[in-house]
Write a protein that holds these residues in place. Structure first.
Motif, PDB file in Angstrom:
ATOM      1  N   THR A 186      -7.204  26.317   5.910  1.00 46.17           N
ATOM      2  CA  THR A 186      -6.939  25.850   7.267  1.00 46.17           C
ATOM      3  C   THR A 186      -6.006  24.647   7.269  1.00 46.17           C
ATOM      4  N   ASP A 187      -6.182  23.740   6.296  1.00 47.18           N
ATOM      5  CA  ASP A 187      -5.352  22.536   6.270  1.00 47.18           C
ATOM      6  C   ASP A 187      -3.890  22.868   5.982  1.00 47.18           C
ATOM      7  N   HIS A 188      -3.629  23.846   5.104  1.00 49.04           N
ATOM      8  CA  HIS A 188      -2.241  24.228   4.806  1.00 49.04           C
ATOM      9  C   HIS A 188      -1.551  24.798   6.047  1.00 49.04           C
ATOM     10  N   LEU A 189      -2.238  25.700   6.740  1.00 46.54           N
ATOM     11  CA  LEU A 189      -1.658  26.325   7.925  1.00 46.54           C
ATOM     12  C   LEU A 189      -1.497  25.318   9.059  1.00 46.54           C
ATOM     13  N   LEU A 190      -2.455  24.405   9.188  1.00 51.57           N
ATOM     14  CA  LEU A 190      -2.369  23.409  10.259  1.00 51.57           C
ATOM     15  C   LEU A 190      -1.183  22.479  10.043  1.00 51.57           C
ATOM     16  N   PHE A 191      -0.925  22.105   8.789  1.00 49.71           N
ATOM     17  CA  PHE A 191       0.237  21.256   8.493  1.00 49.71           C
ATOM     18  C   PHE A 191       1.526  21.946   8.941  1.00 49.71           C
ATOM     19  N   LEU A 192       1.674  23.207   8.587  1.00 52.19           N
ATOM     20  CA  LEU A 192       2.890  23.941   8.941  1.00 52.19           C
ATOM     21  C   LEU A 192       2.998  24.108  10.457  1.00 52.19           C
ATOM     22  N   PHE A 193       1.878  24.410  11.107  1.00 53.23           N
ATOM     23  CA  PHE A 193       1.881  24.611  12.558  1.00 53.23           C
ATOM     24  C   PHE A 193       2.278  23.335  13.293  1.00 53.23           C
ATOM     25  N   VAL A 194       1.697  22.204  12.888  1.00 55.38           N
ATOM     26  CA  VAL A 194       1.977  20.942  13.581  1.00 55.38           C
ATOM     27  C   VAL A 194       3.427  20.511  13.338  1.00 55.38           C
ATOM     28  N   LEU A 195       3.944  20.775  12.144  1.00 47.12           N
ATOM     29  CA  LEU A 195       5.334  20.420  11.853  1.00 47.12           C
ATOM     30  C   LEU A 195       6.300  21.261  12.689  1.00 47.12           C
ATOM     31  N   LEU A 196       5.882  22.487  13.042  1.00 48.09           N
ATOM     32  CA  LEU A 196       6.732  23.366  13.839  1.00 48.09           C
ATOM     33  C   LEU A 196       6.600  23.129  15.344  1.00 48.09           C
TER      34      LEU A 196
END
Length: 413
Positions: free
Chosen positions: A192-202
């Motif tokens: 979840t943390d990996h995907l959340l990082f990418l989502f928030v950066l986008l």
């Protein structure tokens, strides 16, 4: 009953086994006070223990030739058993290699007769449970439950210990590679943390910057270019450290890596609220990608594969990660680009960023203290509702886009 366990890791030219032997049973069979006086056991009796185990392990090929056996690391584990009190166990690393010679270039590791009777040769009620923990060519990894092969026990009728016939199904390089692609997709899907990082950066990727604030939609070409740069940079970053970490060239303790991953989410979320590194998102994605890659690499390093399978595993695992990231982009980015053209996007962006900040702070607290908290437990529960959240995002984007078009078509009186 305290039984022994044998876990097999199958390689192309050898089998690495882990023996788990209850000390209370070993004491009865061996005669030494290994259970009553387990403190410093390996230091006191290590050579004798290795010699004892080696004398009771005899793998044999179908042609009658016996394998070479070496006993390596020994450790003692202790746990509290609610029924019998303190339970102590000896763990031994064993390597078994088929014979190799001028007339035998290397025999099949998948078919052999396993003669193993440690403890059982004296304690007749003892049982030895044999399982395959890892078989890369069959697509079986240590990440899943071991596959039981059989049990070695006393044949009461004939009063003899029967060896175990091991016949493992043949595998292929393709099976191992496919299993690693699947493991990569599962790892990123559960991360979840990996995907959340990418989502928030986008989140702010489709937006322009005016002064020190996020402005309006930058256009389709601008948005796609920005998104591709960010995702490509993140991919390059984590691919580099995935490679060097899996090969053992760089090793960092897991705790600081996990803390830095949570920090990367926090920094990206603050940036989504107010631009703190506008135009340099790709560099930030690459830098934090290096940290995320170290977390990915620990999964591969724990598999302890040989060079050939490891190279294919790195490729397959990384491919699985990229496929899952691509799926996230396909499912999320169209709706973010639609929403970014509506007046409601600042609210959506700020809400997403604030929720990410809360999650990041909760993870930082958990990973620094080593204790889970209510927030992180709630996050894990909420993750299961992610598909519904994506549906709400899509419906909201479609509705607000339609409403904006309708308002433009209404003539002004």
């Amino acid at each position: 009953m305290p039984n022994s366990v044998v876990l097999l890791n199958v390689h192309a030219n050898r089998i690495d086994a882990e023996l788990q032997i209850p000390l209370v049973e070993l004491q009865s069979a061996w005669g030494h006070a290994v259970n009553d006086s387990s403190a410093g056991l390996v230091e006191r009796l290590g050579p004798q223990l290795r010699a004892y185990l080696k004398s009771h392990i005899r793998p044999q090929s179908p042609n009658g030739r016996f394998w070479s056996v070496s006993v390596g690391e020994l450790t003692v584990r202790q746990s509290q058993n609610p029924i019998n009190g303190i339970y102590r166990e000896l763990t031994a690393k064993v390597q078994m290699i088929p014979p190799v010679g001028p007339s035998s270039p290397g025999e099949d590791v998948r078919q052999f007769t396993f003669y193993y009777d440690a403890v059982l040769h004296q304690v007749m009620t003892h049982k030895i449970l044999v399982s395959v923990r890892q078989d890369w060519e069959r697509g079986q990894l240590a990440e899943v439950e071991p596959l039981q092969v059989g049990t070695i026990s006393l044949d009461i009728v004939n009063n003899r210990i029967l060896p175990l016939s091991v016949n493992l199904a043949s595998g292929s390089v393709w099976s191992g590679f496919r299993a690693m692609v699947k493991l990569g997709t599962q790892h990123i899907a559960e991360g979840t943390d990996h995907l959340l990082f990418l989502f928030v950066l986008l989140l702010p990727a489709p937006l322009l910057v005016a002064g020190k604030r996020w402005s309006g939609f930058g256009g389709i070409r601008f948005s796609l270019r920005h998104i591709v740069l960010i995702v490509t940079a993140f991919t390059l970053g984590h691919s580099i450290t995935l490679l060097v970490g899996a090969l053992g060239w760089v090793r960092l303790p897991s705790q600081p890596v996990e803390i830095l991953i949570a920090v990367s989410i926090l920094v990206s979320a603050v940036h989504a609220i107010r631009p703190i590194f506008p135009g340099r998102e790709a560099w930030i994605a690459a830098g934090f990608g290096l940290i995320h890659g170290l977390a990915f690499a620990s999964t591969l390093a724990n598999l302890q594969l040989d060079a050939g399978p490891m190279a294919l595993s790195i490729l397959g695992f990384n491919l699985g990660i990229e496929l899952m990231q691509l799926l996230l982009i396909i499912l999320v980015i169209p709706w973010l680009m639609l929403l970014s053209r509506t007046p409601a996007y600042p609210t959506v962006r700020l809400t997403g960023a604030l929720l990410a900040i809360i999650a990041a702070l909760a993870w930082i607290a958990e990973r620094v203290s080593g204790q889970s908290n209510q927030l992180t437990r709630s996050i894990e529960k909420l993750v299961s509702y992610a598909p519904y959240g994506l549906l709400v995002l899509a419906l909201l984007a479609i509705y607000l886009t339609w409403r904006q078009k309708q308002s433009k078509q209404i003539p002004v009186a």
